[in-house]
Scaffold this motif. Structure first.
Motif, PDB file in Angstrom:
ATOM      1  N   ILE A 180       0.882  -1.164   0.000  1.00  0.00           N
ATOM      2  CA  ILE A 180       0.000   0.000   0.000  1.00  0.00           C
ATOM      3  C   ILE A 180       0.917   1.209   0.000  1.00  0.00           C
ATOM      4  CG2 ILE A 180      -1.748   1.314   1.243  1.00  0.00           C
ATOM      5  CD1 ILE A 180      -2.688  -1.323   2.490  1.00  0.00           C
ATOM      6  N   ALA A 181       0.848   2.015  -1.037  1.00  0.00           N
ATOM      7  CA  ALA A 181       1.728   3.176  -1.150  1.00  0.00           C
ATOM      8  C   ALA A 181       1.290   4.281  -0.206  1.00  0.00           C
ATOM      9  CB  ALA A 181       1.725   3.688  -2.593  1.00  0.00           C
ATOM     10  N   TYR A 182       2.244   5.118   0.193  1.00  0.00           N
ATOM     11  CA  TYR A 182       1.892   6.300   0.985  1.00  0.00           C
ATOM     12  C   TYR A 182       1.005   7.201   0.127  1.00  0.00           C
ATOM     13  CZ  TYR A 182       2.261  10.639   3.596  1.00  0.00           C
ATOM     14  OH  TYR A 182       1.966  11.787   4.291  1.00  0.00           O
ATOM     15  N   GLY A 183      -0.119   7.609   0.673  1.00  0.00           N
ATOM     16  CA  GLY A 183      -1.044   8.459  -0.066  1.00  0.00           C
ATOM     17  C   GLY A 183      -1.985   7.701  -0.986  1.00  0.00           C
ATOM     18  N   GLU A 184      -1.979   6.371  -0.875  1.00  0.00           N
ATOM     19  CA  GLU A 184      -2.863   5.548  -1.714  1.00  0.00           C
ATOM     20  C   GLU A 184      -4.333   5.876  -1.428  1.00  0.00           C
ATOM     21  OE1 GLU A 184      -3.066   1.659  -4.066  1.00  0.00           O
ATOM     22  OE2 GLU A 184      -1.521   1.751  -2.549  1.00  0.00           O
ATOM     23  N   ASN A 185      -5.154   5.747  -2.454  1.00  0.00           N
ATOM     24  CA  ASN A 185      -6.592   5.949  -2.283  1.00  0.00           C
ATOM     25  C   ASN A 185      -7.100   5.036  -1.163  1.00  0.00           C
ATOM     26  OD1 ASN A 185      -9.483   4.977  -2.889  1.00  0.00           O
ATOM     27  ND2 ASN A 185      -9.313   6.822  -4.139  1.00  0.00           N
ATOM     28  N   PRO A 186      -7.809   5.563  -0.173  1.00  0.00           N
ATOM     29  CA  PRO A 186      -8.262   4.750   0.960  1.00  0.00           C
ATOM     30  C   PRO A 186      -9.094   3.539   0.558  1.00  0.00           C
ATOM     31  CG  PRO A 186      -8.558   7.071   1.449  1.00  0.00           C
ATOM     32  CD  PRO A 186      -8.166   6.991   0.015  1.00  0.00           C
ATOM     33  N   ASP A 187      -9.956   3.702  -0.442  1.00  0.00           N
ATOM     34  CA  ASP A 187     -10.776   2.569  -0.886  1.00  0.00           C
ATOM     35  C   ASP A 187      -9.912   1.461  -1.470  1.00  0.00           C
ATOM     36  OD1 ASP A 187     -13.076   3.896  -0.109  1.00  0.00           O
ATOM     37  OD2 ASP A 187     -13.450   4.733  -2.108  1.00  0.00           O
ATOM     38  N   THR A 188      -8.863   1.856  -2.192  1.00  0.00           N
ATOM     39  CA  THR A 188      -7.939   0.872  -2.767  1.00  0.00           C
ATOM     40  C   THR A 188      -7.177   0.165  -1.665  1.00  0.00           C
ATOM     41  OG1 THR A 188      -7.684   2.267  -4.732  1.00  0.00           O
ATOM     42  CG2 THR A 188      -6.028   0.559  -4.387  1.00  0.00           C
ATOM     43  N   ALA A 189      -6.751   0.923  -0.661  1.00  0.00           N
ATOM     44  CA  ALA A 189      -6.014   0.331   0.464  1.00  0.00           C
ATOM     45  C   ALA A 189      -6.877  -0.688   1.200  1.00  0.00           C
ATOM     46  CB  ALA A 189      -5.549   1.428   1.421  1.00  0.00           C
ATOM     47  N   VAL A 190      -8.128  -0.343   1.438  1.00  0.00           N
ATOM     48  CA  VAL A 190      -9.050  -1.271   2.115  1.00  0.00           C
ATOM     49  C   VAL A 190      -9.253  -2.518   1.276  1.00  0.00           C
ATOM     50  CG1 VAL A 190     -11.465  -1.583   2.788  1.00  0.00           C
ATOM     51  CG2 VAL A 190     -10.219   0.471   3.504  1.00  0.00           C
ATOM     52  N   LYS A 191      -9.405  -2.339  -0.035  1.00  0.00           N
ATOM     53  CA  LYS A 191      -9.592  -3.490  -0.923  1.00  0.00           C
ATOM     54  C   LYS A 191      -8.375  -4.415  -0.893  1.00  0.00           C
ATOM     55  CE  LYS A 191     -11.904  -5.803  -4.001  1.00  0.00           C
ATOM     56  NZ  LYS A 191     -13.119  -6.551  -3.590  1.00  0.00           N
ATOM     57  N   LYS A 192      -7.189  -3.837  -0.859  1.00  0.00           N
ATOM     58  CA  LYS A 192      -5.968  -4.645  -0.800  1.00  0.00           C
ATOM     59  C   LYS A 192      -5.920  -5.458   0.493  1.00  0.00           C
ATOM     60  CE  LYS A 192      -2.940  -1.914  -3.786  1.00  0.00           C
ATOM     61  NZ  LYS A 192      -1.690  -1.129  -3.876  1.00  0.00           N
ATOM     62  N   LEU A 193      -6.325  -4.850   1.601  1.00  0.00           N
ATOM     63  CA  LEU A 193      -6.357  -5.591   2.873  1.00  0.00           C
ATOM     64  C   LEU A 193      -7.426  -6.680   2.854  1.00  0.00           C
ATOM     65  CD1 LEU A 193      -5.777  -2.629   5.340  1.00  0.00           C
ATOM     66  CD2 LEU A 193      -4.245  -4.570   4.996  1.00  0.00           C
ATOM     67  N   GLN A 194      -8.556  -6.382   2.238  1.00  0.00           N
ATOM     68  CA  GLN A 194      -9.603  -7.417   2.130  1.00  0.00           C
ATOM     69  C   GLN A 194      -9.101  -8.597   1.296  1.00  0.00           C
ATOM     70  OE1 GLN A 194     -12.688  -4.930   0.460  1.00  0.00           O
ATOM     71  NE2 GLN A 194     -13.718  -4.653   2.439  1.00  0.00           N
ATOM     72  N   ASN A 195      -8.405  -8.308   0.209  1.00  0.00           N
ATOM     73  CA  ASN A 195      -7.838  -9.366  -0.633  1.00  0.00           C
ATOM     74  C   ASN A 195      -6.766 -10.149   0.114  1.00  0.00           C
ATOM     75  OD1 ASN A 195      -9.493  -8.684  -2.777  1.00  0.00           O
ATOM     76  ND2 ASN A 195      -7.966  -7.363  -3.750  1.00  0.00           N
ATOM     77  N   LEU A 196      -6.015  -9.439   0.959  1.00  0.00           N
ATOM     78  CA  LEU A 196      -4.982 -10.103   1.757  1.00  0.00           C
ATOM     79  C   LEU A 196      -5.628 -11.130   2.697  1.00  0.00           C
ATOM     80  CD1 LEU A 196      -1.918 -10.084   2.542  1.00  0.00           C
ATOM     81  CD2 LEU A 196      -2.534  -8.460   4.344  1.00  0.00           C
ATOM     82  N   ILE A 197      -6.733 -10.756   3.304  1.00  0.00           N
ATOM     83  CA  ILE A 197      -7.440 -11.664   4.226  1.00  0.00           C
ATOM     84  C   ILE A 197      -7.981 -12.881   3.478  1.00  0.00           C
ATOM     85  CG2 ILE A 197      -9.475 -11.882   5.692  1.00  0.00           C
ATOM     86  CD1 ILE A 197      -9.011  -8.923   6.485  1.00  0.00           C
ATOM     87  N   LYS A 198      -8.487 -12.633   2.259  1.00  0.00           N
ATOM     88  CA  LYS A 198      -9.071 -13.743   1.487  1.00  0.00           C
ATOM     89  C   LYS A 198      -8.012 -14.751   1.042  1.00  0.00           C
ATOM     90  CE  LYS A 198     -12.833 -10.912  -0.380  1.00  0.00           C
ATOM     91  NZ  LYS A 198     -13.314 -10.213  -1.585  1.00  0.00           N
ATOM     92  N   GLY A 199      -6.739 -14.275   0.940  1.00  0.00           N
ATOM     93  CA  GLY A 199      -5.652 -15.181   0.570  1.00  0.00           C
ATOM     94  C   GLY A 199      -5.275 -15.145  -0.866  1.00  0.00           C
TER      95      GLY A 199
END
Length: 199
Positions: A180-199
């Motif tokens: 997650i880059a510094y200044g990344e769009n918050p919605d994109t950051a949340v989506k990346k974390l959700q994908n991380l949880i899904k595996g």
């Protein structure tokens, strides 16, 4: 002419086979690397003074950020934002681990690190240790950091740290998933974390 043409066709065929073989070997080595945990082994301490090793990054999906407590903006902003994203994707704090590794262990002992982080969040654990061990660990995670004097006429005076500002995402088992880059769009950051949880 026919002989030259046949030689060229044979040469192209050989080169094609050679490139195919190289591509196969590269794909094999890439997949093997992807199966290994990212980074290197380390033996440091967390903000409570307890020993922590690379095993902590392999227990469950993990977010790792490198920074320092005297950071004027990037680090406190990232801590605050990461805390908010984690509360969205993992309200009970059971699915994702998160760590803040100092790149300034000379000033950031575990007590200072703990106070700093606890002012912002209880979802992220601080990590520090011997400067040599921190350097080795950061290098193994491909983290850039450099001490920069705030007054160039006094190189031994106060300083800040230039450092990689991305949050590293490791999946279950510690394998690299993305950043997650510094200044990344918050919605994109949340989506990346959700994908991380899904595996």
């Amino acid at each position: 002419m026919v002989v030259v043409r046949n030689v060229l066709i044979a040469l192209i065929a050989v080169l094609g086979l050679a490139f195919a073989w190289l591509a196969f070997e590269w794909s094999k080595s890439g997949s093997a690397t992807a199966e290994k945990p990212y980074g290197v082994a380390f033996n440091l301490v967390d903000q409570s003074g307890a020993q922590i090793t690379e095993a902590a990054f392999q227990e469950k999906p993990t977010a790792v950020f490198f920074g320092f407590t005297h950071c004027p903006d990037v680090c406190p902003t990232t801590l605050f934002e990461l805390d908010g994203w984690l509360r969205q994707v993992d309200p009970n704090g059971e699915l994702v681990n998160a760590y803040f590794v100092t790149v300034d262990p000379e000033r950031d002992d575990h007590e200072i690190l703990g106070q700093y982080i606890s002012n912002v969040t209880d979802r992220i654990v601080g990590i520090t240790g011997d400067p040599k061990d921190i350097r080795q660990m950061a290098k193994g995670y491909n983290i850039y950091f450099k001490k920069v004097p705030t007054d160039t006429s006094d190189p031994d005076g106060d300083y800040v740290m230039d450092h990689t500002a991305s949050v590293f995402l490791l999946n279950n088992g510690g394998r690299f998933k993305g950043t997650i880059a510094y200044g990344e769009n918050p919605d994109t950051a949340v989506k990346k974390l959700q994908n991380l949880i899904k595996g």
